[in-house]
Design an enzyme around this catalytic site. Structure first.
Site, PDB file in Angstrom:
ATOM      1  N   ARG A 159      43.363  -8.635  -4.527  1.00  0.00           N
ATOM      2  CA  ARG A 159      43.699  -7.630  -3.515  1.00  0.00           C
ATOM      3  C   ARG A 159      43.109  -6.271  -3.852  1.00  0.00           C
ATOM      4  O   ARG A 159      42.870  -5.460  -2.964  1.00  0.00           O
ATOM      5  CB  ARG A 159      45.210  -7.553  -3.310  1.00  0.00           C
ATOM      6  CG  ARG A 159      45.754  -8.844  -2.681  1.00  0.00           C
ATOM      7  CD  ARG A 159      47.229  -8.804  -2.441  1.00  0.00           C
ATOM      8  NE  ARG A 159      47.957  -9.004  -3.688  1.00  0.00           N
ATOM      9  CZ  ARG A 159      49.278  -9.053  -3.763  1.00  0.00           C
ATOM     10  NH1 ARG A 159      50.016  -8.906  -2.685  1.00  0.00           N
ATOM     11  NH2 ARG A 159      49.872  -9.235  -4.910  1.00  0.00           N
ATOM     12  N   GLU A 203      53.501 -11.621 -16.342  1.00  0.00           N
ATOM     13  CA  GLU A 203      54.895 -12.034 -16.336  1.00  0.00           C
ATOM     14  C   GLU A 203      55.098 -13.542 -16.236  1.00  0.00           C
ATOM     15  O   GLU A 203      56.159 -14.040 -16.556  1.00  0.00           O
ATOM     16  CB  GLU A 203      55.679 -11.305 -15.236  1.00  0.00           C
ATOM     17  CG  GLU A 203      55.138 -11.468 -13.846  1.00  0.00           C
ATOM     18  CD  GLU A 203      54.055 -10.459 -13.476  1.00  0.00           C
ATOM     19  OE1 GLU A 203      53.815 -10.302 -12.275  1.00  0.00           O
ATOM     20  OE2 GLU A 203      53.430  -9.861 -14.353  1.00  0.00           O
TER      21      GLU A 203
END
Length: 188
Positions: free
Chosen positions: A75, A112
Site C-alpha cells: 500500500r 506482529e
C-alpha cells in the site's frame, strides 16, 4: 506541485482533514491475516478522491525538500507514487524479498505475526546523498518501517522523514525508529 513551490496550507487543518477521512473510511477486520491481528483496510480511504488527496498533501508536507519518495510494499506504493507526483520527485518501491532481480540490498525484520524481508535495488538508482521521504500505511511493531529505513541508510541515503497513515501506539513501533521525524495521521 513542484518540490520547490512554497506550501501555504495550515499544517493543523491539513492533518485534521486527513485524520477525519482516515477515521471515517477505514474498515477494520479482526483476526486477519491471522488470529489475534486486527487489520486496518485503508482501501476506502484511497478510493475516495478527497480522502486520498488529503493524505497525500499531509505526507508531502512532512519533507517538502525530499529528493526521493519511497513507498513500502504494497500500500505504500500507492502513497509513494502520489506523494512523489505532488512533490515533483521520483519514487522507489521498497519490495518484499524475491520481487527484484539481483543485486539487491536486503533487510530481514519481524512483524506482529511472523518475519519477512524487504529489498531495494543495489544498483541502477543513485541513492547516495539523497534525502528520502519514507512512507507506509500502518506503523504497528515498527519492524517494517525500521527495515526500510535501514535499506536506504545502507545505500548512503538520508531519511529526511517518515510518515504513516495509522500508528498503533500500544505496539510501541515508534521506539524502533531512527532519529528521523515520524508523522502519523491517526494514532490509536
Amino acid at each position: 506541485m513542484s518540490k520547490h513551490e512554497a506550501r501555504d496550507d495550515n499544517a493543523g487543518e491539513r492533518t485534521a482533514k486527513a485524520a477525519e477521512a482516515v477515521q471515517r473510511l477505514t474498515r477494520w477486520h479482526d483476526d486477519f491475516p491471522t488470529p489475534g491481528v486486527r487489520f486496518a483496510d485503508l482501501t476506502p480511504v484511497f478510493a475516495e478522491a478527497e480522502g486520498f488527496r488529503t493524505v497525500l498533501d499531509c505526507f508531502a508536507a512532512c519533507a517538502p525538500d525530499a529528493d526521493l519518495v519511497a513507498g513500502v510494499d504494497a500500500r505504500g506504493f500507492l502513497l509513494g507514487a502520489g506523494v512523489a507526483a505532488v512533490l515533483g520527485t521520483g519514487v522507489v518501491a521498497v519490495r518484499k524479498a524475491g520481487k527484484l532481480p539481483p543485486p539487491v540490498i536486503s533487510r530481514e525484520y519481524t512483524l506482529e505475526y511472523g518475519s519477512a524481508a524487504l529489498e531495494i535495488p543495489a544498483d541502477g538508482i543513485e541513492l547516495k546523498g539523497r534525502r528520502v521521504l519514507l512512507l507506509d500505511d500502518v506503523l504497528a511493531t515498527g519492524g517494517t518501517l525500521a527495515a526500510a529505513a535501514e535499506l536506504f541508510v545502507a545505500a548512503g541515503a538520508e531519511i529526511a522523514a517518515a510518515a504513516v497513515v495509522l500508528e498503533l501506539g500500544f505496539l510501541k513501533g515508534r521506539a524502533r525508529q531512527g532519529d528521523y521525524p515520524l508523522t502519523s495521521i491517526v494514532q490509536l
